[in-house]
Design a protein around this motif. Structure first.
Motif, PDB file in Angstrom:
ATOM      1  N   MET A  79       1.715  -7.750 -12.503  1.00 15.31           N
ATOM      2  CA  MET A  79       0.410  -8.397 -12.612  1.00 15.31           C
ATOM      3  C   MET A  79      -0.287  -7.988 -13.902  1.00 15.31           C
ATOM      4  O   MET A  79      -1.508  -8.111 -14.021  1.00 15.31           O
ATOM      5  CB  MET A  79      -0.461  -8.034 -11.397  1.00 15.31           C
ATOM      6  CG  MET A  79      -0.049  -8.726 -10.120  1.00 15.31           C
ATOM      7  SD  MET A  79      -0.203 -10.539 -10.194  1.00 15.31           S
ATOM      8  CE  MET A  79      -1.990 -10.741 -10.093  1.00 15.31           C
ATOM      9  N   GLY A  80       0.466  -7.518 -14.859  1.00 18.07           N
ATOM     10  CA  GLY A  80      -0.114  -7.115 -16.140  1.00 18.07           C
ATOM     11  C   GLY A  80       0.965  -6.563 -17.035  1.00 18.07           C
ATOM     12  O   GLY A  80       2.148  -6.640 -16.715  1.00 18.07           O
ATOM     13  N   GLN A  81       0.569  -6.003 -18.148  1.00 13.70           N
ATOM     14  CA  GLN A  81       1.550  -5.441 -19.071  1.00 13.70           C
ATOM     15  C   GLN A  81       2.040  -4.072 -18.612  1.00 13.70           C
ATOM     16  O   GLN A  81       3.002  -3.532 -19.144  1.00 13.70           O
ATOM     17  CB  GLN A  81       0.918  -5.312 -20.469  1.00 13.70           C
ATOM     18  CG  GLN A  81       0.395  -6.646 -20.990  1.00 13.70           C
ATOM     19  CD  GLN A  81       0.968  -6.971 -22.343  1.00 13.70           C
ATOM     20  OE1 GLN A  81       0.863  -6.157 -23.265  1.00 13.70           O
ATOM     21  NE2 GLN A  81       1.576  -8.125 -22.470  1.00 13.70           N
ATOM     22  N   THR A  82       1.332  -3.490 -17.670  1.00 10.23           N
ATOM     23  CA  THR A  82       1.760  -2.247 -17.046  1.00 10.23           C
ATOM     24  C   THR A  82       1.579  -2.439 -15.544  1.00 10.23           C
ATOM     25  O   THR A  82       0.903  -3.374 -15.108  1.00 10.23           O
ATOM     26  CB  THR A  82       0.871  -1.060 -17.484  1.00 10.23           C
ATOM     27  OG1 THR A  82      -0.456  -1.297 -16.986  1.00 10.23           O
ATOM     28  CG2 THR A  82       0.822  -0.905 -18.998  1.00 10.23           C
ATOM     29  N   PRO A  83       2.145  -1.528 -14.742  1.00  9.61           N
ATOM     30  CA  PRO A  83       1.772  -1.568 -13.322  1.00  9.61           C
ATOM     31  C   PRO A  83       0.281  -1.246 -13.228  1.00  9.61           C
ATOM     32  O   PRO A  83      -0.251  -0.513 -14.066  1.00  9.61           O
ATOM     33  CB  PRO A  83       2.627  -0.450 -12.704  1.00  9.61           C
ATOM     34  CG  PRO A  83       2.954   0.470 -13.821  1.00  9.61           C
ATOM     35  CD  PRO A  83       3.015  -0.377 -15.061  1.00  9.61           C
ATOM     36  N   VAL A  84      -0.403  -1.812 -12.273  1.00 11.31           N
ATOM     37  CA  VAL A  84      -1.844  -1.599 -12.179  1.00 11.31           C
ATOM     38  C   VAL A  84      -2.249  -1.242 -10.757  1.00 11.31           C
ATOM     39  O   VAL A  84      -1.669  -1.738  -9.790  1.00 11.31           O
ATOM     40  CB  VAL A  84      -2.654  -2.840 -12.634  1.00 11.31           C
ATOM     41  CG1 VAL A  84      -2.513  -3.049 -14.124  1.00 11.31           C
ATOM     42  CG2 VAL A  84      -2.240  -4.088 -11.878  1.00 11.31           C
ATOM     43  N   ARG A  85      -3.254  -0.374 -10.664  1.00 11.17           N
ATOM     44  CA  ARG A  85      -3.854  -0.124  -9.360  1.00 11.17           C
ATOM     45  C   ARG A  85      -4.794  -1.274  -9.052  1.00 11.17           C
ATOM     46  O   ARG A  85      -5.537  -1.729  -9.919  1.00 11.17           O
ATOM     47  CB  ARG A  85      -4.638   1.199  -9.371  1.00 11.17           C
ATOM     48  CG  ARG A  85      -3.793   2.444  -9.459  1.00 11.17           C
ATOM     49  CD  ARG A  85      -3.144   2.794  -8.133  1.00 11.17           C
ATOM     50  NE  ARG A  85      -4.063   3.396  -7.191  1.00 11.17           N
ATOM     51  CZ  ARG A  85      -4.152   4.713  -6.966  1.00 11.17           C
ATOM     52  NH1 ARG A  85      -3.389   5.555  -7.637  1.00 11.17           N
ATOM     53  NH2 ARG A  85      -4.993   5.168  -6.080  1.00 11.17           N
ATOM     54  N   ALA A  86      -4.736  -1.729  -7.812  1.00  8.21           N
ATOM     55  CA  ALA A  86      -5.662  -2.787  -7.394  1.00  8.21           C
ATOM     56  C   ALA A  86      -6.978  -2.118  -7.011  1.00  8.21           C
ATOM     57  O   ALA A  86      -7.325  -2.003  -5.826  1.00  8.21           O
ATOM     58  CB  ALA A  86      -5.053  -3.562  -6.222  1.00  8.21           C
ATOM     59  N   SER A  87      -7.713  -1.680  -8.028  1.00 12.40           N
ATOM     60  CA  SER A  87      -8.907  -0.845  -7.801  1.00 12.40           C
ATOM     61  C   SER A  87      -9.973  -1.548  -6.972  1.00 12.40           C
ATOM     62  O   SER A  87     -10.630  -0.928  -6.135  1.00 12.40           O
ATOM     63  CB  SER A  87      -9.518  -0.428  -9.143  1.00 12.40           C
ATOM     64  OG  SER A  87      -8.500  -0.064 -10.026  1.00 12.40           O
ATOM     65  N   ALA A  88     -10.131  -2.833  -7.211  1.00  6.82           N
ATOM     66  CA  ALA A  88     -11.163  -3.561  -6.451  1.00  6.82           C
ATOM     67  C   ALA A  88     -10.812  -3.575  -4.967  1.00  6.82           C
ATOM     68  O   ALA A  88     -11.697  -3.455  -4.102  1.00  6.82           O
ATOM     69  CB  ALA A  88     -11.303  -4.975  -6.997  1.00  6.82           C
ATOM     70  N   VAL A  89      -9.536  -3.697  -4.677  1.00  6.61           N
ATOM     71  CA  VAL A  89      -9.081  -3.653  -3.277  1.00  6.61           C
ATOM     72  C   VAL A  89      -9.373  -2.282  -2.691  1.00  6.61           C
ATOM     73  O   VAL A  89      -9.894  -2.153  -1.572  1.00  6.61           O
ATOM     74  CB  VAL A  89      -7.572  -3.959  -3.186  1.00  6.61           C
ATOM     75  CG1 VAL A  89      -7.056  -3.727  -1.767  1.00  6.61           C
ATOM     76  CG2 VAL A  89      -7.289  -5.388  -3.631  1.00  6.61           C
ATOM     77  N   GLU A  90      -9.048  -1.255  -3.474  1.00  9.19           N
ATOM     78  CA  GLU A  90      -9.241   0.112  -2.978  1.00  9.19           C
ATOM     79  C   GLU A  90     -10.720   0.391  -2.716  1.00  9.19           C
ATOM     80  O   GLU A  90     -11.074   1.019  -1.706  1.00  9.19           O
ATOM     81  CB  GLU A  90      -8.643   1.111  -3.979  1.00  9.19           C
ATOM     82  CG  GLU A  90      -7.116   1.021  -4.040  1.00  9.19           C
ATOM     83  CD  GLU A  90      -6.503   1.873  -5.143  1.00  9.19           C
ATOM     84  OE1 GLU A  90      -7.250   2.370  -6.014  1.00  9.19           O
ATOM     85  OE2 GLU A  90      -5.265   2.031  -5.138  1.00  9.19           O
ATOM     86  N   ARG A  91     -11.561  -0.095  -3.601  1.00 16.50           N
ATOM     87  CA  ARG A  91     -13.009   0.101  -3.397  1.00 16.50           C
ATOM     88  C   ARG A  91     -13.457  -0.625  -2.140  1.00 16.50           C
ATOM     89  O   ARG A  91     -14.247  -0.115  -1.352  1.00 16.50           O
ATOM     90  CB  ARG A  91     -13.804  -0.401  -4.608  1.00 16.50           C
ATOM     91  CG  ARG A  91     -13.759   0.531  -5.817  1.00 16.50           C
ATOM     92  CD  ARG A  91     -14.831   0.149  -6.817  1.00 16.50           C
ATOM     93  NE  ARG A  91     -14.641  -1.195  -7.369  1.00 16.50           N
ATOM     94  CZ  ARG A  91     -13.868  -1.490  -8.415  1.00 16.50           C
ATOM     95  NH1 ARG A  91     -13.182  -0.546  -9.033  1.00 16.50           N
ATOM     96  NH2 ARG A  91     -13.774  -2.732  -8.838  1.00 16.50           N
ATOM     97  N   ALA A  92     -12.954  -1.825  -1.944  1.00 16.33           N
ATOM     98  CA  ALA A  92     -13.339  -2.592  -0.754  1.00 16.33           C
ATOM     99  C   ALA A  92     -12.903  -1.860   0.518  1.00 16.33           C
ATOM    100  O   ALA A  92     -13.650  -1.788   1.500  1.00 16.33           O
ATOM    101  CB  ALA A  92     -12.716  -3.987  -0.809  1.00 16.33           C
ATOM    102  N   LEU A  93     -11.702  -1.321   0.489  1.00 20.75           N
ATOM    103  CA  LEU A  93     -11.212  -0.584   1.667  1.00 20.75           C
ATOM    104  C   LEU A  93     -12.080   0.639   1.905  1.00 20.75           C
ATOM    105  O   LEU A  93     -12.411   0.963   3.057  1.00 20.75           O
ATOM    106  CB  LEU A  93      -9.761  -0.149   1.448  1.00 20.75           C
ATOM    107  CG  LEU A  93      -8.706  -1.254   1.467  1.00 20.75           C
ATOM    108  CD1 LEU A  93      -7.360  -0.698   1.017  1.00 20.75           C
ATOM    109  CD2 LEU A  93      -8.596  -1.875   2.859  1.00 20.75           C
ATOM    110  N   ALA A  94     -12.435   1.302   0.816  1.00 27.43           N
ATOM    111  CA  ALA A  94     -13.250   2.514   0.952  1.00 27.43           C
ATOM    112  C   ALA A  94     -14.597   2.197   1.574  1.00 27.43           C
ATOM    113  O   ALA A  94     -15.176   3.031   2.278  1.00 27.43           O
ATOM    114  CB  ALA A  94     -13.429   3.181  -0.410  1.00 27.43           C
ATOM    115  N   SER A  95     -15.092   0.983   1.323  1.00 32.49           N
ATOM    116  CA  SER A  95     -16.388   0.643   1.924  1.00 32.49           C
ATOM    117  C   SER A  95     -16.204  -0.101   3.244  1.00 32.49           C
ATOM    118  O   SER A  95     -17.096  -0.821   3.696  1.00 32.49           O
ATOM    119  CB  SER A  95     -17.239  -0.150   0.934  1.00 32.49           C
ATOM    120  OG  SER A  95     -16.529  -1.291   0.503  1.00 32.49           O
TER     121      SER A  95
END
Lengths: 272, 162, 766
Positions: free
Chosen positions: A209-225
């Protein structure tokens, strides 16, 4: 079909490997299993003048329980990672993903270190070690250093490794959360992922999903909340820049990311 | 550079270019032409041989990487008196080959599979062969051959090739 | 008990399994000792003028023997005469005149991969290095890619031809054809370009010595190759020997001998060095001919209760850069356009256009898969329009069993058939009603994973060129063994086994004592070869007839030896012994009879030209699951009837069906050769060209059905039928899985991206 001519040198120790690489400078590349490098050389997309074969450095092939973390030697083959009993119980995400790399023949030769150093964002293991918050250990002429997975991948086929630096070990903290899932979406089983998702607990990383592997940070933030899996998954494509190619356009990849993250989170929770 | 490989139990040594691929070393220096080249992207598996007991794509291994190692090709499977290996027998019995070009690689991939999984399911067989392309058979009879070989007890405990 | 129709394993296999076959690149014959290597320099651009070729650096490289370009081709014979017609409808020969294709590019390249020069080196590795040193200057021209660009004619590939349309044929549209139809559906669909991908690419070796040219080539017909070589090189055919060694798959793309091989043969004569060449897979994907590549407009009309009254198929056939097969492929498509249906008004027309892409030629089915895919889509579209079950619509319209021989409105006369029985057999074995019920349940529930059921009923034409015949020579030796020389040219089909079965069945000489030889023009100067699913019904019948001839000669000889009358002699085929009826003691073995034959020996030669094209038929059913969130389709089951008449070798017939089915499914699900607008191939390795693997396929369910043909073996051709039926069934299944979401059509290959796009589009328009 045939690589351009090069000089082959075989290292019988890590120190020798580093010396040979230092001597070779920009003209030299390490050769481990060769299943990322040799295919490029055969198409003459890579033309190193010197190959330093580190494939016999048995001391870099191991899987060890070091208490708080698991240590995997860089020259451990995908097959060894995939069939390791220790990893099956401690890091099933890694074992499972390694078992999806290529085909059996490729897995017998390809190594975890080789795959990570090659840093193809479409390959499976970079996203996995990103999701696992691994630390990579590299040795160079001036000694050893540790590099967090989050900064290891710098760009397309580009890592933090300096010329002449050898990846020696991957250190993976034993996960707090037991749930995991690996979703690899392909047309054929043997293909690179069109999109892939690696989940360990609430850590989510994306393949291709990019030029490198990426953390789906927005997903992680949503899960955290407190968001539910599918709800959080709706954020999967945030801050990604998926490639466009014969298999998928941008919109389709973004859609797949949302679907697969949702499925990965659900599967992960079912295993927790 | 000088490369020496034990192929089907015999040592083959030769002075070759550093960039020599194992598949060419086998076909030319060892003069064993059953192992074929079918592609240039490590996709087709026609070049599959065993190296130290495990299946590898010999087009993606340098002869130099095989130096000092043991390689088994399909020519090394039958006994010295010409009795076919159970996997070879099964491929024949089940019509698991047509033009024969992919066959040596298929057979070696099968030998490697059965050495680690003596009773694979059909799904496991298909998955294990995903790195071996065949254009003639549609894989149907190849799968039958592998399952037949497994039933026939062609496991790691069978007489070792070479 | 005849051996015919029994399950016999192949005689070819022990050698193939233990020592491997001997393909061109494996040859270790004395004539090729010390042979040099040929490596081609190919165009990296789709359309350009060549403004200069600099070989000086290449000529200096280590291990170089020669670097040759079109400028060196001065010692060729005159090209074949141009009849000025631009090719005929049915002519399977390259078009000459303004469409002529050079051996090495002269002043222009027209496709990526076109041969421009060759380097000849001691070794293969040096060849690749040296080829990189040849410097060619290209002045790019606009590229013509796709039917629209070709038809628009803004850029011409062959300015002298004044058009990109090389051949047209068929009927102009009849304005009244669709009168009286309650319902008419029209659609433009694509039968996409494919690469044959035989596991062995193209390969040739050649030696010129003592006034004779020997060429070893991976071909489906050595004899025809010899005549092509003679014509191109200006040699007498008697001065040429062509050998087809083991061939690692052909699928129609190795019919004859192509320009790269001709260059190698010429270069061997030109340099006096024995030469070898074997292409890489990347070269193969752009250098070997591609298949299919038709854009089709289908129009179907009929009544609301399902009777099809009219059908029209308009084809734009992409020929690639050089119209090698003339209009032959779309001619076959037009011939078979109406399929197995009794349609009062059916017509077809085609245009053949050139584009800056790899030339198109035969690929398993060669024109007939395109016909079947078109009408099977049309039938499903028609069924969807009138809201009727696609199985029922087929049943209503299939040619009934009493109508044979049946004259199709598109031209051919179908010999024998039982079309509805084939359909019913497949539906029954698949449990069609249960499948529809399960599909309905999943739709009710709105499951993510939906079920799709796809049908294809087909009829196809095999041995379309039956008049060309096939040859056989059978010799019984005085040691009781026999040798059969056949003009057929197996490349996986197992003719050595089947022809030996035919000899054993007729003469009682056991298979193990029958040697079959093919593919060497010194031994078999006349023959036609293996393609068009022709070999069993022509080559096999020829072997059978030769055996019958030998039998009658032997009867006379045995009668002579036993001083009996020929009428009293009978052959015990169980024991392979001639005896006088009622007197078992009076007997002679084959060895003895052959020994009595004198100098002429006991032999018969047959050139069987009385064969007629035959029409195998069947039905395929594909059962798929489609994940409606991702668009990915998975094939669960594939059930078929492929009726090719009397089955001589069940094992081999099944194998042909399996292989054909897999390639058909591959077209529907995965494979496509893709070009960008500049003529650059985007799928030029096996990473990007998605050749199907074992992991994407289930085991197939083959049902038996034998409706004999009228030839002595009752056999039709089975080699391509599986491919013809499988692709449309698979395509229809994927569309069926999402039809309840409003999807009416998805072009092949039905990749996940395409399926998802179709679902999204259908949702948006609702």
């Amino acid at each position: 079909m045939i690589p351009a001519a090069f000089t082959y040198q075989r290292a019988s120790s890590v120190d020798e490997a580093l010396d040979l690489a230092a001597q070779g400078g920009e003209d030299a590349k390490f050769l481990a299993g060769g299943h990322s490098l040799l295919p490029l050389m055969k198409l003459r997309l890579a033309v190193p003048e010197i190959l330093v074969d580190i494939g016999r450095l048995g001391e870099l092939s191991y899987i060890r329980d070091d208490g708080s973390h698991i240590a995997v030697g860089a020259l451990t083959s995908h097959d060894e990672v995939a069939t390791s009993g220790l990893l099956a119980s401690e890091l099933p995400l890694l074992a499972h993903a390694a078992g999806q790399v290529g085909d059996p023949q490729v897995r017998h030769r390809g190594t975890i270190g080789g795959s990570l150093a090659h840093a193809d964002p479409a390959s499976d293991l970079p996203a996995v070690i990103l999701a696992l918050d691994a630390t990579l250990v590299a040795r160079g002429p001036s000694g050893s250093r540790e590099i967090g997975a989050g900064v290891f991948f710098r760009g397309l086929f580009e890592t933090e490794l300096q010329p002449g630096e050898l990846l020696t070990e991957i250190r993976i903290p034993k996960p707090q959360a037991a749930g995991w899932s690996f979703q690899k979406f392909t047309k054929r089983a043997i293909d690179w992922a069109i999109v892939g998702v690696a989940v360990q607990g609430d850590s989510v990383a994306l393949v291709n999903m990019g030029q490198t592997p990426v953390r789906a940070s927005a997903v992680e933030r949503a899960l955290a909340s407190g968001a539910a899996p599918r709800e959080a998954a709706a954020q999967a494509a945030q801050d990604t820049s998926p490639p466009e190619d014969l298999n998928a356009g941008r919109g389709y990849r973004e859609h797949l990311a949302r679907v697969l993250v949702g499925r990965a989170l659900e599967e992960s929770r079912s295993r927790a | 550079m000088k490369v020496s490989v034990t192929v089907n139990g015999s040592q083959v040594a030769a002075e070759v270019e550093d960039r020599t691929l194992l598949v060419h070393f086998l076909r030319e220096q060892a003069d064993l032409t059953a192992t074929n080249v079918g592609c240039d992207t490590s996709s087709c598996g026609a070049c599959t041989v065993l190296m130290d007991g495990q299946s590898v794509k010999s087009c993606t291994v340098l002869a130099a990487q095989a130096d000092g190692r043991e390689v088994v090709t399909v020519e090394g499977l039958a006994t010295s008196s010409g009795e076919m290996h159970p996997v070879q027998r099964a491929f024949r019995a089940e019509h698991g080959l047509q033009c024969g070009f992919c066959t040596p690689g298929m057979v070696m991939a099968t030998v490697s599979l059965l050495a680690v999984n003596a009773s694979p399911t059909e799904e496991q067989v298909r998955s294990a062969l995903e790195g071996n392309l065949c254009r003639c058979t549609g894989y149907h009879n190849i799968v039958r051959a592998v399952l037949a070989a497994a039933r026939d007890g062609a496991t790691a405990s069978e007489r070792r090739p070479g | 008990m005849s051996i015919l129709g029994t399950r016999v394993v192949r005689t070819e296999d022990p050698l193939l399994l233990t020592l491997g076959g001997t393909y061109v690149d494996d040859l270790r014959v004395p004539e090729l000792a010390g042979a040099a290597r040929v490596t081609f320099v190919r165009s990296p651009v789709g359309h350009a003028l060549i403004t200069g070729i600099d070989v000086s650096a290449a000529r200096q490289a280590p291990g170089v023997i020669a670097v040759l370009t079109a400028a060196d081709l001065t010692d060729l014979g005159p090209p074949p005469p141009d009849d000025g017609s631009g090719g005929s409808e049915a002519a399977p020969l390259p078009l000459g005149g303004p469409w002529a294709e050079p051996l090495l590019a002269v002043d222009r390249v027209r496709y990526v991969g076109e041969p421009v020069a060759i380097v000849i080196t001691d070794g293969r590795y040096q060849g690749e290095d040296t080829a990189e040193l040849v410097s060619v200057d290209y002045e790019s021209l606009p590229a013509v890619v796709g039917a629209d660009a070709a038809l628009a004619g803004g850029t011409l590939l062959f300015p002298a031809a004044e058009s990109n349309v090389a051949v047209t044929g068929g009927a102009p549209a009849d304005p009244a054809a669709f009168d009286g139809c309650d319902v008419v559906v029209e659609r433009t669909i694509v039968n996409q370009r494919l690469a044959p991908v035989p596991l062995e690419g193209r390969a040739t070796a050649a030696q010129w010595a003592n006034g004779k040219l020997t060429v070893w080539v991976s071909t489906q017909n050595a004899q025809i190759s010899r005549f092509v070589l003679a014509g191109v090189l200006g040699l007498d055919p008697g001065a040429i020997r062509v050998v087809a060694p083991d061939v690692g798959g052909g699928f129609g793309a190795k019919v004859g001998i192509d320009r790269d091989a001709l260059v190698v043969a010429w270069a061997a004569k030109h340099t006096g060095r024995a030469l070898r060449w074997a292409e890489t897979r990347s070269e193969n994907l752009v250098g070997m001919t591609h298949g299919r590549a038709q854009r089709q407009v289908i129009k179907i009309g009929g009544t609301r209760d399902g009777r099809i009254l009219a059908y029209r198929l308009d084809i734009v056939q992409d020929a690639g850069a050089y119209p090698r097969m003339g209009g032959f492929l779309p001619f076959l498509t037009r011939l078979m356009a109406a399929g197995p249906y009794d349609i009062p008004r059916a017509e077809a027309a085609s245009s053949l256009v050139v584009t800056n892409t790899t030339p198109i030629a035969a690929y398993r089915g060669a024109g007939r898969p395109e016909a079947t895919a078109a009408i099977e889509r049309a039938v499903d579209l028609f069924a969807a329009e009138i809201g009727k079950d696609p199985a029922e619509v087929r049943r209503i319209n299939l040619v009934p069993p009493e109508a044979f021989p049946y004259s199709s409105p598109c031209g051919p006369v179908y010999d024998t058939g039982a079309y509805a029985a084939a359909l019913d057999k497949v539906l029954d074995a698949a449990g069609y009603q249960d499948l529809r019920a399960e599909q309905a349940r999943r739709r009710e529930r709105g499951d993510v994973v939906q079920l799709g059921i796809g049908l294809a009923s087909y009829v196809e034409i095999t041995a379309a060129d039956a008049a060309g015949g096939e040859t056989a020579r059978l010799v019984v030796h005085d040691d009781g063994t026999a040798t059969a020389y056949t003009g057929s040219s197996a490349h996986g089909q197992g003719h050595h086994t089947t022809w030996a079965m035919l000899v054993e069945a007729e003469l009682g000489i056991e298979m193990a004592k029958v040697t079959v030889i093919h593919g060497d023009t010194d031994l078999i100067p006349m023959g036609v070869g293996t393609y068009a699913s022709r070999s069993l019904q022509l080559g096999g019948v020829a072997v059978h007839k030769a055996a019958v001839d030998v039998k009658e000669q032997a009867r006379q000889l045995a009668a002579d030896m036993l001083e009996a009358s020929a009428a009293d002699l009978e052959l015990d085929t169980e024991r392979g012994v001639w005896q006088v009826r009622g007197d078992p003691a009076a007997s002679r073995t084959w060895a003895q009879v052959a020994g009595h034959a004198g100098d002429a020996g006991l032999a018969a030669e047959v050139n069987y030209t009385e064969g007629q094209p035959t029409f195998p038929f069947g039905t395929h059913l594909a059962l798929v699951e489609v994940d409606t969130e991702t668009g990915k389709a998975v094939l669960l089951r594939h059930v078929t009837v492929d009726d090719a008449g009397t089955v001589v070798s069940p094992v081999l017939a099944e194998g042909q069906r399996h292989g054909g089915i897999a390639q058909g499914i591959a077209q529907a699900l995965l494979e496509e050769m893709v070009y960008d607008a500049d003529g650059n191939p985007l799928t030029s390795t096996l990473v990007d060209y998605a050749a199907i693997t074992a992991a994407e396929l289930p085991s197939f369910e083959l049902l038996a059905s034998e409706t004999p043909a009228t030839n002595p073996l009752g056999a039709k051709g089975i080699g391509e039928a599986g491919t013809i039926g499988a692709a449309p069934a698979m395509q229809n299944a994927v569309i069926d899985a999402v039809s309840h979401l409003g999807v009416r059509h998805i072009d092949m290959p039905t990749t996940p991206a395409r399926v998802w796009a179709a679902i999204s589009e259908a949702r948006e328009s609702q």
